[in-house]
Design a protein around this motif. Structure first.
Motif, PDB file in Angstrom:
ATOM      1  N   ARG A 284       0.846  -1.192   0.000  1.00  0.00           N
ATOM      2  CA  ARG A 284       0.000   0.000   0.000  1.00  0.00           C
ATOM      3  C   ARG A 284       0.881   1.242   0.000  1.00  0.00           C
ATOM      4  O   ARG A 284       1.851   1.329   0.736  1.00  0.00           O
ATOM      5  N   ARG A 285       0.528   2.219  -0.818  1.00  0.00           N
ATOM      6  CA  ARG A 285       1.299   3.448  -0.875  1.00  0.00           C
ATOM      7  C   ARG A 285       0.826   4.425   0.200  1.00  0.00           C
ATOM      8  O   ARG A 285      -0.358   4.709   0.319  1.00  0.00           O
ATOM      9  N   SER A 286       1.777   4.926   0.949  1.00  0.00           N
ATOM     10  CA  SER A 286       1.462   5.889   2.003  1.00  0.00           C
ATOM     11  C   SER A 286       1.093   7.243   1.411  1.00  0.00           C
ATOM     12  O   SER A 286       1.605   7.652   0.369  1.00  0.00           O
ATOM     13  N   SER A 287       0.208   7.935   2.114  1.00  0.00           N
ATOM     14  CA  SER A 287      -0.133   9.311   1.734  1.00  0.00           C
ATOM     15  C   SER A 287       0.703  10.311   2.529  1.00  0.00           C
ATOM     16  O   SER A 287       0.543  11.522   2.378  1.00  0.00           O
TER      17      SER A 287
ATOM     18  N   PHE B 144      18.023  11.362   6.682  1.00  0.00           N
ATOM     19  CA  PHE B 144      18.070  11.546   8.134  1.00  0.00           C
ATOM     20  C   PHE B 144      16.673  11.667   8.696  1.00  0.00           C
ATOM     21  O   PHE B 144      15.709  11.983   7.987  1.00  0.00           O
ATOM     22  N   TYR B 145      16.574  11.412   9.991  1.00  0.00           N
ATOM     23  CA  TYR B 145      15.318  11.562  10.720  1.00  0.00           C
ATOM     24  C   TYR B 145      15.483  12.713  11.692  1.00  0.00           C
ATOM     25  O   TYR B 145      16.489  12.782  12.422  1.00  0.00           O
ATOM     26  N   CYS B 146      14.523  13.622  11.712  1.00  0.00           N
ATOM     27  CA  CYS B 146      14.548  14.750  12.640  1.00  0.00           C
ATOM     28  C   CYS B 146      13.502  14.523  13.726  1.00  0.00           C
ATOM     29  O   CYS B 146      12.294  14.556  13.442  1.00  0.00           O
ATOM     30  N   PRO B 147      13.921  14.292  14.969  1.00  0.00           N
ATOM     31  CA  PRO B 147      12.939  14.087  16.044  1.00  0.00           C
ATOM     32  C   PRO B 147      12.138  15.334  16.368  1.00  0.00           C
ATOM     33  O   PRO B 147      11.042  15.248  16.916  1.00  0.00           O
ATOM     34  N   GLY B 148      12.672  16.515  15.995  1.00  0.00           N
ATOM     35  CA  GLY B 148      11.979  17.757  16.297  1.00  0.00           C
ATOM     36  C   GLY B 148      10.647  17.887  15.596  1.00  0.00           C
ATOM     37  O   GLY B 148       9.692  18.450  16.147  1.00  0.00           O
ATOM     38  N   ASP B 149      10.555  17.382  14.364  1.00  0.00           N
ATOM     39  CA  ASP B 149       9.283  17.415  13.640  1.00  0.00           C
ATOM     40  C   ASP B 149       8.783  16.013  13.285  1.00  0.00           C
ATOM     41  O   ASP B 149       7.763  15.863  12.620  1.00  0.00           O
ATOM     42  N   GLN B 150       9.543  14.995  13.745  1.00  0.00           N
ATOM     43  CA  GLN B 150       9.179  13.590  13.517  1.00  0.00           C
ATOM     44  C   GLN B 150       8.959  13.313  12.027  1.00  0.00           C
ATOM     45  O   GLN B 150       7.949  12.729  11.619  1.00  0.00           O
ATOM     46  N   GLN B 151       9.960  13.731  11.235  1.00  0.00           N
ATOM     47  CA  GLN B 151       9.900  13.520   9.798  1.00  0.00           C
ATOM     48  C   GLN B 151      11.213  12.914   9.302  1.00  0.00           C
ATOM     49  O   GLN B 151      12.287  13.201   9.830  1.00  0.00           O
ATOM     50  N   VAL B 152      11.082  12.077   8.277  1.00  0.00           N
ATOM     51  CA  VAL B 152      12.234  11.503   7.596  1.00  0.00           C
ATOM     52  C   VAL B 152      12.503  12.339   6.350  1.00  0.00           C
ATOM     53  O   VAL B 152      11.566  12.695   5.623  1.00  0.00           O
ATOM     54  N   TYR B 153      13.774  12.653   6.084  1.00  0.00           N
ATOM     55  CA  TYR B 153      14.154  13.477   4.948  1.00  0.00           C
ATOM     56  C   TYR B 153      15.080  12.689   4.022  1.00  0.00           C
ATOM     57  O   TYR B 153      16.074  12.111   4.474  1.00  0.00           O
ATOM     58  N   ILE B 154      14.769  12.683   2.740  1.00  0.00           N
ATOM     59  CA  ILE B 154      15.580  11.944   1.771  1.00  0.00           C
ATOM     60  C   ILE B 154      15.693  12.725   0.467  1.00  0.00           C
ATOM     61  O   ILE B 154      14.683  13.126  -0.117  1.00  0.00           O
ATOM     62  N   ASP B 155      16.933  12.939   0.032  1.00  0.00           N
ATOM     63  CA  ASP B 155      17.196  13.377  -1.333  1.00  0.00           C
ATOM     64  C   ASP B 155      17.497  12.102  -2.113  1.00  0.00           C
ATOM     65  O   ASP B 155      18.455  11.382  -1.807  1.00  0.00           O
ATOM     66  N   LEU B 156      16.685  11.806  -3.109  1.00  0.00           N
ATOM     67  CA  LEU B 156      16.798  10.530  -3.810  1.00  0.00           C
ATOM     68  C   LEU B 156      18.120  10.351  -4.533  1.00  0.00           C
ATOM     69  O   LEU B 156      18.481   9.224  -4.898  1.00  0.00           O
TER      70      LEU B 156
ATOM     71  N   TYR C   2       0.357   3.837  16.898  1.00  0.00           N
ATOM     72  CA  TYR C   2       1.563   4.217  16.161  1.00  0.00           C
ATOM     73  C   TYR C   2       1.275   5.449  15.308  1.00  0.00           C
ATOM     74  O   TYR C   2       0.596   5.357  14.283  1.00  0.00           O
ATOM     75  N   PRO C   3       1.766   6.629  15.695  1.00  0.00           N
ATOM     76  CA  PRO C   3       1.631   7.819  14.853  1.00  0.00           C
ATOM     77  C   PRO C   3       2.729   7.810  13.793  1.00  0.00           C
ATOM     78  O   PRO C   3       3.913   7.928  14.110  1.00  0.00           O
ATOM     79  N   ALA C   4       2.357   7.656  12.552  1.00  0.00           N
ATOM     80  CA  ALA C   4       3.333   7.502  11.473  1.00  0.00           C
ATOM     81  C   ALA C   4       4.063   8.811  11.180  1.00  0.00           C
ATOM     82  O   ALA C   4       3.483   9.896  11.304  1.00  0.00           O
ATOM     83  N   PRO C   5       5.330   8.738  10.788  1.00  0.00           N
ATOM     84  CA  PRO C   5       6.059   9.943  10.403  1.00  0.00           C
ATOM     85  C   PRO C   5       5.724  10.358   8.976  1.00  0.00           C
ATOM     86  O   PRO C   5       5.210   9.554   8.189  1.00  0.00           O
ATOM     87  N   THR C   6       6.026  11.586   8.659  1.00  0.00           N
ATOM     88  CA  THR C   6       5.967  12.052   7.270  1.00  0.00           C
ATOM     89  C   THR C   6       7.349  11.885   6.659  1.00  0.00           C
ATOM     90  O   THR C   6       8.360  12.110   7.326  1.00  0.00           O
ATOM     91  N   LEU C   7       7.397  11.479   5.406  1.00  0.00           N
ATOM     92  CA  LEU C   7       8.672  11.372   4.696  1.00  0.00           C
ATOM     93  C   LEU C   7       8.748  12.507   3.685  1.00  0.00           C
ATOM     94  O   LEU C   7       7.862  12.652   2.837  1.00  0.00           O
ATOM     95  N   VAL C   8       9.776  13.324   3.805  1.00  0.00           N
ATOM     96  CA  VAL C   8       9.958  14.484   2.942  1.00  0.00           C
ATOM     97  C   VAL C   8      10.976  14.151   1.860  1.00  0.00           C
ATOM     98  O   VAL C   8      12.125  13.794   2.156  1.00  0.00           O
ATOM     99  N   LEU C   9      10.551  14.265   0.608  1.00  0.00           N
ATOM    100  CA  LEU C   9      11.470  14.149  -0.521  1.00  0.00           C
ATOM    101  C   LEU C   9      11.946  15.557  -0.876  1.00  0.00           C
ATOM    102  O   LEU C   9      11.131  16.469  -1.039  1.00  0.00           O
ATOM    103  N   PHE C  10      13.263  15.740  -0.979  1.00  0.00           N
ATOM    104  CA  PHE C  10      13.777  17.058  -1.337  1.00  0.00           C
ATOM    105  C   PHE C  10      14.904  16.903  -2.345  1.00  0.00           C
ATOM    106  O   PHE C  10      15.432  15.800  -2.560  1.00  0.00           O
ATOM    107  N   SER C  11      15.273  18.012  -2.949  1.00  0.00           N
ATOM    108  CA  SER C  11      16.392  18.011  -3.891  1.00  0.00           C
ATOM    109  C   SER C  11      17.286  19.190  -3.570  1.00  0.00           C
ATOM    110  O   SER C  11      16.830  20.323  -3.460  1.00  0.00           O
TER     111      SER C  11
END
Length: 292
Positions: free
Chosen positions: A7-10, A133-145, A107-116
């Motif tokens: 299933r694809r996450s929103s 990286f994961y930032c606990p301050g905003d509970q988000q995962v950040y990935i530059d593909l 389980y509150p799911a994190p948001t995953l941020v795609l950036f460039s």
């Protein structure tokens, strides 16, 4: 890896093409320089948050990344890479929701941020050189593909299951934030304690995230039977490639265990296997383990 069955996450925030708006500029490095920072910095034993601090001390002024076709920041049509990320994230949500519910928790799911290029998080501004990286301050995962390209071309890892392992590892840090593990490690740091070293809290934290990634893969495989020949080897090869000892040997010519923050290649492979083979959350307690 037959990832399309998931299933694809929103909970994917696609910021690619925004040029790091609000990120305070970027590190003045070309592609080769970024790769060097990746190897010598983050994967040499610096945690993502340490790298953020180091990068903030450098005078940064990078050219804005080239914008993709279409409106800035808009998801690209038929973008298989973002579909893959959403599928892996969706599977982490389903697996961890079931694990948390089994113990009567939500389980509150994190948001995953795609950036460039660069991005602004609650933990500060970051460039592509930092890697995922994961930032606990905003509970988000950040990935530059682009990291996945670097991982395959320069770091000796790669493949779809290896990329899934990286995402699941960062989500593992989110689980640690929810369960209070990250706060315990930060308390040691705030008190002036030494968190680095082969037996230190940072290594134990990272190895637990590796175990959580393996645990996720165990349950995802039971749900979908999506692994193909060579997939597991891809993840293990990546774990080996980003071991502290492997990267220190490549860049320094010697291994300095006292500066470990992520664990040796053998340890990273071992703890991923513990999670993958057992599928038991309790077996991932690296903080209680006498042998890492």
């Amino acid at each position: 890896m037959k990832w399309r069955s998931a299933r694809r996450s929103s909970n994917v925030d696609d910021r690619r093409g925004l040029g790091g708006r609000g990120g305070g500029g970027g590190l003045k490095l070309g592609l080769g320089g970024i790769a060097a920072v990746l190897v010598i910095g983050l994967l040499m034993g610096k945690s993502p948050m340490e790298m953020l601090g180091l990068l903030a001390e450098v005078q940064q002024q990078a050219p804005a990344p080239s914008a993709p076709q279409g409106p800035p920041g808009a998801p690209q049509a038929n973008d298989e890479a973002s579909q893959f990320v959403a599928s892996i994230l969706g599977e982490t949500e389903d697996v961890w929701t079931a694990i948390f519910e089994a113990s009567g928790q939500r389980y509150p799911a994190p948001t995953l941020v795609l950036f460039s290029g660069s991005v602004q998080s609650a933990c500060g501004g970051a460039t592509a050189a930092v890697g995922p990286f994961y930032c606990p301050g905003d509970q988000q995962v950040y990935i530059d593909l682009s990291f996945f390209d670097q991982m395959a071309q320069r770091l000796g890892g790669g493949g779809d299951f290896a990329e899934a392992y990286v995402i699941a590892h960062e989500v593992g840090h989110h689980v640690q934030t929810l369960t209070g593990v990250s706060a315990q490690v930060n308390d040691v740091r705030r008190r002036g304690g030494d968190v680095e070293g082969a037996d230190g809290p940072l290594v134990r934290q990272e190895l637990q995230a590796d175990c959580f990634a393996g645990l996720w893969a165990h349950h995802a495989q039971k749900r979908h039977a999506w692994l193909e020949p060579g997939d597991l080897e891809e993840a293990l090869a990546t774990a080996t490639a980003i071991g502290d000892d492997t990267l220190q040997r490549q860049s320094r010519g010697q291994v300095v265990p006292d500066s470990f923050t992520h664990g040796s290649a053998e340890q990273r492979v071992r703890w991923f296997r513990i999670g993958f083979e057992g599928g038991d959350y309790r077996q991932c307690d690296t903080f209680a383990a006498q042998r890492l």
